[in-house]
Write a protein that holds these residues in place. Sequence first.
Motif, PDB file in Angstrom:
ATOM      1  N   SER A  56       0.905  -1.064  -0.094  1.00  0.00           N
ATOM      2  CA  SER A  56      -0.424  -0.061  -0.344  1.00  0.00           C
ATOM      3  C   SER A  56       0.781   1.240   0.390  1.00  0.00           C
ATOM      4  O   SER A  56       0.470   2.039  -1.063  1.00  0.00           O
ATOM      5  N   LEU A  70      -5.304   3.668  -9.736  1.00  0.00           N
ATOM      6  CA  LEU A  70      -5.769   2.509  -8.697  1.00  0.00           C
ATOM      7  C   LEU A  70      -7.401   1.669 -10.096  1.00  0.00           C
ATOM      8  O   LEU A  70      -7.301   1.906 -10.272  1.00  0.00           O
ATOM      9  N   THR A 147     -13.761   3.104  -2.333  1.00  0.00           N
ATOM     10  CA  THR A 147     -12.286   3.261  -1.067  1.00  0.00           C
ATOM     11  C   THR A 147     -12.682   3.383  -0.268  1.00  0.00           C
ATOM     12  O   THR A 147     -13.829   4.339   0.534  1.00  0.00           O
TER      13      THR A 147
ATOM     14  N   GLN B 150      -5.685  -1.585  -2.313  1.00  0.00           N
ATOM     15  CA  GLN B 150      -5.249  -0.131  -2.781  1.00  0.00           C
ATOM     16  C   GLN B 150      -6.796   0.110  -2.119  1.00  0.00           C
ATOM     17  O   GLN B 150      -7.471   1.063  -1.953  1.00  0.00           O
TER      18      GLN B 150
END
Lengths: 194, 182
Positions: A56, A70, A147, B150
């Motif tokens: 990450s 992403l 996300t 992510q």
Amino acid sequence: MFEDPTRLVLGLLTGVVFGFLLQKGRVAKYGVILGQLLLKDWTVVKIMGSAVVVGSVGVFALVDGGQASLHIKPLLLGGVLVGAVLFGAGMAVLGYCPGTSVAACGEGRRDAMVGVLGMLAGAGLFVALYSPLQPLIHAWGDYGKLTLHEWLGVSPWLIVAGLVTASLLIVWFVESRPHRREPAETPGARHAAG
Amino acid sequence: MNNPLTKTAWSPYAVGAAIGVLSWFAFATADHPLGITSAFENTAALAGQAVAPSLEETHPYYVDKAKEGESPKIGWEWMLVVGVFVGALLSSLSSGDRTNLKVPPLWRSRFGEGTAKRFVVAFLGGAVMMFGARLAQGCTSGHGISGTLQLAASSWLFVAAMFAAAVATAFLLYGKEGANNV
């Protein structure tokens, strides 16, 4: 049908390193995967956790620098939840996950080779049933490519920093405890672990 | 004697960290996360197309994927899977950590010697696992490592539900006593 040769070579190269690491990490073994699922051997969690935390940091740095983007899978609740449960049950029965079953074939394991044939059959079944499966996949809602940092309205770096801190504390705690000495921990016995 | 390549086991933390760095490499060079199962989907789809070329125009899977610009192909991820096989082969050859096991010892301790039984169950387990991965659009690599790193919400949910189901199934198979044979 084929991507350009540069990408094919890059994929192969990345895969060779990935497979090498999975085999050296001993996760291409039935006994290690089941050991994790029976909560006796934490190798799988240690590898996945370290990969996520280290990964990450670099990936968000690349994204910030405009070097990568992403690739977020959509949060389709039906598909993700039903898929995850089937995946987990199937993995416990087979004793390898998709990547490690391919690595286990490289190590010579015959049951993993049969498992890979089953995986091809499962993929074929998904392709064949693609249309009738769509209502299930879209059941319970589609939250898009969400996300955690968007959801919480914070910088991704705040969450990355949290992950790094939490993982360092966990590793420190786990590794500072006195280790149990068991015969299975000796190198010879580890070698034979199935 | 100290050549790390000839060792049968590396520290799990080192292996994990190296996989993390490998995912930097994958994002930087191919703008692609590490993942395994869409290559299986592509292979199955290409095989279907090879057997029945008319599927390309008639079957909704091929029609939809063509619209999304994602018609089945041999690409980066397909070669990644080939590479995983080659890499594990090289690693096991370099250390001698090779086997031709048909029935893993832990399985044998619970379900007996039978090769046919193990193979049938492995085939079915692999099929159910892959079917689930394609429903969820990812596996232990695509969701479990690449998606969670992510910070994808879908991936964190997948990992939690998948791990819970896998642990429950493992205990159904082996029970508490069986777990002591690990």
